[in-house]
Scaffold this motif. Structure first.
Motif, PDB file in Angstrom:
ATOM      1  N   UNK A  83       0.840  -1.197   0.000  1.00 29.95           N
ATOM      2  CA  UNK A  83       0.000   0.000   0.000  1.00 29.95           C
ATOM      3  C   UNK A  83       0.878   1.251   0.000  1.00 29.95           C
ATOM      4  N   UNK A  84       1.835   1.307   0.960  1.00 26.88           N
ATOM      5  CA  UNK A  84       2.724   2.461   0.999  1.00 26.88           C
ATOM      6  C   UNK A  84       3.577   2.537  -0.264  1.00 26.88           C
ATOM      7  N   UNK A  85       3.971   1.389  -0.758  1.00 25.76           N
ATOM      8  CA  UNK A  85       4.761   1.371  -1.981  1.00 25.76           C
ATOM      9  C   UNK A  85       3.961   1.941  -3.150  1.00 25.76           C
ATOM     10  N   UNK A  86       2.668   1.619  -3.206  1.00 26.70           N
ATOM     11  CA  UNK A  86       1.822   2.162  -4.266  1.00 26.70           C
ATOM     12  C   UNK A  86       1.721   3.680  -4.159  1.00 26.70           C
ATOM     13  N   UNK A  87       1.658   4.169  -2.912  1.00 25.79           N
ATOM     14  CA  UNK A  87       1.626   5.622  -2.728  1.00 25.79           C
ATOM     15  C   UNK A  87       2.913   6.270  -3.217  1.00 25.79           C
ATOM     16  N   UNK A  88       4.029   5.676  -2.860  1.00 26.00           N
ATOM     17  CA  UNK A  88       5.320   6.217  -3.276  1.00 26.00           C
ATOM     18  C   UNK A  88       5.487   6.130  -4.797  1.00 26.00           C
ATOM     19  N   UNK A  89       5.047   5.033  -5.381  1.00 23.73           N
ATOM     20  CA  UNK A  89       5.169   4.866  -6.826  1.00 23.73           C
ATOM     21  C   UNK A  89       4.284   5.873  -7.558  1.00 23.73           C
ATOM     22  N   UNK A  90       3.086   6.074  -7.032  1.00 22.37           N
ATOM     23  CA  UNK A  90       2.188   7.052  -7.656  1.00 22.37           C
ATOM     24  C   UNK A  90       2.811   8.442  -7.640  1.00 22.37           C
ATOM     25  N   UNK A  91       3.426   8.809  -6.531  1.00 21.45           N
ATOM     26  CA  UNK A  91       4.085  10.127  -6.425  1.00 21.45           C
ATOM     27  C   UNK A  91       5.261  10.222  -7.390  1.00 21.45           C
ATOM     28  N   UNK A 133       5.697   8.561 -10.184  1.00 22.22           N
ATOM     29  CA  UNK A 133       5.280   8.508 -11.578  1.00 22.22           C
ATOM     30  C   UNK A 133       4.431   9.705 -12.007  1.00 22.22           C
ATOM     31  N   UNK A 134       4.038  10.545 -11.063  1.00 24.37           N
ATOM     32  CA  UNK A 134       3.170  11.685 -11.405  1.00 24.37           C
ATOM     33  C   UNK A 134       3.751  12.577 -12.512  1.00 24.37           C
ATOM     34  N   UNK A 135       5.057  12.916 -12.494  1.00 22.45           N
ATOM     35  CA  UNK A 135       5.591  13.772 -13.565  1.00 22.45           C
ATOM     36  C   UNK A 135       5.531  13.128 -14.950  1.00 22.45           C
ATOM     37  N   UNK A 178       2.875   8.578 -23.025  1.00 22.13           N
ATOM     38  CA  UNK A 178       2.307   7.281 -23.377  1.00 22.13           C
ATOM     39  C   UNK A 178       2.973   6.195 -22.519  1.00 22.13           C
ATOM     40  N   UNK A 179       2.327   5.042 -22.339  1.00 20.06           N
ATOM     41  CA  UNK A 179       2.954   3.955 -21.576  1.00 20.06           C
ATOM     42  C   UNK A 179       4.346   3.609 -22.090  1.00 20.06           C
ATOM     43  N   UNK A 180       4.523   3.606 -23.404  1.00 17.38           N
ATOM     44  CA  UNK A 180       5.834   3.254 -23.957  1.00 17.38           C
ATOM     45  C   UNK A 180       6.874   4.308 -23.588  1.00 17.38           C
ATOM     46  N   UNK A 181       6.482   5.580 -23.644  1.00 19.82           N
ATOM     47  CA  UNK A 181       7.413   6.649 -23.260  1.00 19.82           C
ATOM     48  C   UNK A 181       7.728   6.585 -21.758  1.00 19.82           C
ATOM     49  N   UNK A 182       6.706   6.334 -20.963  1.00 19.47           N
ATOM     50  CA  UNK A 182       6.931   6.187 -19.512  1.00 19.47           C
ATOM     51  C   UNK A 182       7.951   5.089 -19.226  1.00 19.47           C
ATOM     52  N   UNK A 183       7.796   3.977 -19.919  1.00 15.18           N
ATOM     53  CA  UNK A 183       8.685   2.848 -19.659  1.00 15.18           C
ATOM     54  C   UNK A 183      10.110   3.193 -20.037  1.00 15.18           C
ATOM     55  N   UNK A 184      10.307   3.859 -21.184  1.00 21.65           N
ATOM     56  CA  UNK A 184      11.660   4.202 -21.623  1.00 21.65           C
ATOM     57  C   UNK A 184      12.329   5.169 -20.651  1.00 21.65           C
ATOM     58  N   UNK A 185      11.584   6.207 -20.241  1.00 26.60           N
ATOM     59  CA  UNK A 185      12.206   7.220 -19.376  1.00 26.60           C
ATOM     60  C   UNK A 185      12.445   6.688 -17.960  1.00 26.60           C
ATOM     61  N   UNK A 186      11.493   5.928 -17.413  1.00 27.82           N
ATOM     62  CA  UNK A 186      11.697   5.420 -16.044  1.00 27.82           C
ATOM     63  C   UNK A 186      12.798   4.359 -16.014  1.00 27.82           C
ATOM     64  N   UNK A 198      17.206  11.318 -23.479  1.00 27.64           N
ATOM     65  CA  UNK A 198      16.223  10.902 -22.480  1.00 27.64           C
ATOM     66  C   UNK A 198      16.449  11.615 -21.153  1.00 27.64           C
ATOM     67  N   UNK A 199      17.709  11.747 -20.727  1.00 23.43           N
ATOM     68  CA  UNK A 199      18.005  12.427 -19.469  1.00 23.43           C
ATOM     69  C   UNK A 199      17.582  13.889 -19.517  1.00 23.43           C
ATOM     70  N   UNK A 200      17.702  14.494 -20.689  1.00 24.39           N
ATOM     71  CA  UNK A 200      17.252  15.886 -20.833  1.00 24.39           C
ATOM     72  C   UNK A 200      15.739  15.951 -20.606  1.00 24.39           C
ATOM     73  N   UNK A 201      14.993  14.985 -21.164  1.00 18.58           N
ATOM     74  CA  UNK A 201      13.556  14.943 -20.936  1.00 18.58           C
ATOM     75  C   UNK A 201      13.224  14.741 -19.459  1.00 18.58           C
ATOM     76  N   UNK A 202      13.974  13.839 -18.808  1.00 15.43           N
ATOM     77  CA  UNK A 202      13.742  13.536 -17.382  1.00 15.43           C
ATOM     78  C   UNK A 202      13.980  14.777 -16.533  1.00 15.43           C
ATOM     79  N   UNK A 203      15.052  15.514 -16.812  1.00 13.96           N
ATOM     80  CA  UNK A 203      15.362  16.720 -16.037  1.00 13.96           C
ATOM     81  C   UNK A 203      14.263  17.762 -16.188  1.00 13.96           C
ATOM     82  N   UNK A 204      13.701  17.855 -17.397  1.00 15.40           N
ATOM     83  CA  UNK A 204      12.619  18.815 -17.597  1.00 15.40           C
ATOM     84  C   UNK A 204      11.374  18.416 -16.814  1.00 15.40           C
ATOM     85  N   UNK A 205      11.103  17.106 -16.746  1.00 12.72           N
ATOM     86  CA  UNK A 205       9.912  16.635 -16.053  1.00 12.72           C
ATOM     87  C   UNK A 205      10.053  16.697 -14.536  1.00 12.72           C
TER      88      UNK A 205
END
Length: 445
Positions: free
Chosen positions: A339-347, A349-351, A356-364, A394-401
């Protein structure tokens, strides 16, 4: 061999002896009539031989006891007290009854069967073996036959009748042994069942929360032949009703075993020494070995093992017949409170929510690699099997987010925890295998 005392043992029945098979009579076919071997023997002894043998009964009982004591070490002890009383009465029942059956054969037979069933139970209670019991019966029968054949010849009993008696004595011996062994086995089963119940109760006490007092555990353990160790591990097992085995068959007394509950487990002081055989005994069940802990914290070891077993069943941890919690502590810590892990993961992943799911997977995936490699672009590229320029893009995108969060050590720790757990619970999508991914092409363009 011991048996229940009988008030009539050794005394002639009040009624006249049953007129049984003599030299001029044809012996009935007892096997066809379903008559026991005991009754068949009693019926085959000519009345005159029975009468002569009764006069030798006291001497014969003494001779049988002497030869049993000489031949069977378990009986080679002073003939006194309770031992003398039960042995003498047992021999009287086995020997004198042959020559002392009255008209009520059915009643005699019923009492005789009950007596030898009880005899077998007492043999177990007094610590003698079934081998000792059977040997004692056969030694006694040999003595009786030796005396009976001598008296029979002197009395003029035909040789054919003596041969019949010999055959019936062999069957009689087998029946005495079978009845006594049945009693022995029944007593053994009852004792084993009681021992297993006490051992299961001990297991429950050890795993109880709040903990049971050490003295209560020690007192119960003293009745189960289980040596109380300082540390134990608890092994959680899959419940498989089709592979249930008798707990008594699992490694004897060194382990406490519960295979009957919906959450079966084993308590063991030295899991490394027993795992191989335990895995063979429980073929078809997954097993997870909890951490070694002080005995008072055994419930914690079980809790950890059950959590790991659930993760194995979900496919989060590798699916192996035997899993050790010690090999997966970081995963168990990460997933200890989902439960706590889901809260932390949600926080975390918010940025990335608008991607898209594919973009999320690549950046994370890239962010986790960056966190784990401390920022080496070439190391990240090698790890992800992509071009270094793709990592930079990708890191440039991550820093912006993420903004300033990426420079905060506590935030980076939270992100790494969330992303590691996410990788365990949901494997990353496979990376495209073209020459350069579309992100790098866009950057290069």
């Amino acid at each position: 061999m011991t048996m229940e005392p009988s008030p009539n043992t050794g005394r002639r029945a009040a009624t006249a002896p049953l007129r049984l098979t003599g030299p001029r009579q044809q012996a009935p076919n007892w096997s066809e009539r379903g008559v026991s071997a005991a009754r068949a023997l009693w019926s085959a002894i000519p009345p005159e031989l029975s009468a002569r043998m009764r006069t030798h009964s006291t001497e014969l009982v003494r001779e049988v006891i002497g030869e049993i004591q000489a031949a069977v070490p378990a009986y080679a002890q002073p003939l006194e007290g309770e031992f003398r009383e039960v042995l003498v009465r047992s021999v009287e029942m086995a020997v004198v009854r042959c020559f002392d059956a009255g008209d009520d054969v059915s009643g005699v037979e019923q009492h005789w069967t009950s007596a030898f069933t009880y005899a077998g139970k007492v043999e177990y209670a007094q610590g003698r073996t079934m081998d000792a019991l059977q040997t004692a019966v056969r030694v006694g029968a040999r003595v009786v036959w030796r005396r009976m054949s001598a008296v029979g010849r002197a009395t003029g009993v035909p040789t054919e009748t003596l041969f019949t008696l010999a055959d019936r004595i062999f069957a009689y011996v087998d029946e005495v042994c079978a009845i006594a062994i049945a009693g022995y086995t029944e007593a053994q089963g009852s004792a084993t069942g009681a021992l297993e119940r006490r051992r299961r109760q001990l297991l429950k006490q050890i795993l109880a929360t709040p903990p049971v007092s050490p003295q209560a555990i020690a007192d119960l353990a003293s009745t189960t032949d289980w040596v109380v160790p300082e540390e134990v591990a608890v092994i959680a097992l899959e419940y498989r009703p089709d592979t249930h085995r008798d707990p008594a068959s699992i490694l004897g007394g060194e382990l406490l075993v519960d295979l009957e509950s919906a959450d079966p487990c084993v308590i063991v002081a030295d899991p490394g020494r027993h795992l191989g055989r335990l895995a063979r005994e429980l073929a078809g069940r997954r097993a997870v070995v909890g951490p070694m802990v002080p005995l008072a914290e055994a419930h914690r070891s079980l809790s950890c093992a059950r959590r790991a077993l659930a993760l194995v069943q979900r496919g989060v941890l590798p699916d192996r017949p035997v899993t050790r919690c010690a090999d997966h502590l970081s995963a168990l810590v990460l997933l200890s409170d989902e439960f706590l892990l889901a809260q932390l993961t949600q926080r975390t992943m918010a940025p990335f929510a608008n991607l898209t799911p594919k973009q999320q997977e690549r950046l994370t995936t890239t962010l986790l690699a960056w966190l784990e490699t401390r920022g080496g672009i070439n190391d990240i590229a090698a790890r992800l099997d992509v071009h270094p320029q793709t990592v930079r893009y990708r890191m440039h995108q991550i820093e912006e987010l993420l903004g300033d969060r990426i420079d905060d050590p506590r935030e980076r720790l939270c992100m790494e925890i969330a992303l590691r757990a996410r990788a365990l619970l949901g494997p990353a999508l496979p990376e495209p295998r073209d020459a350069l991914d579309d992100e790098f092409s866009a950057a290069a363009g």
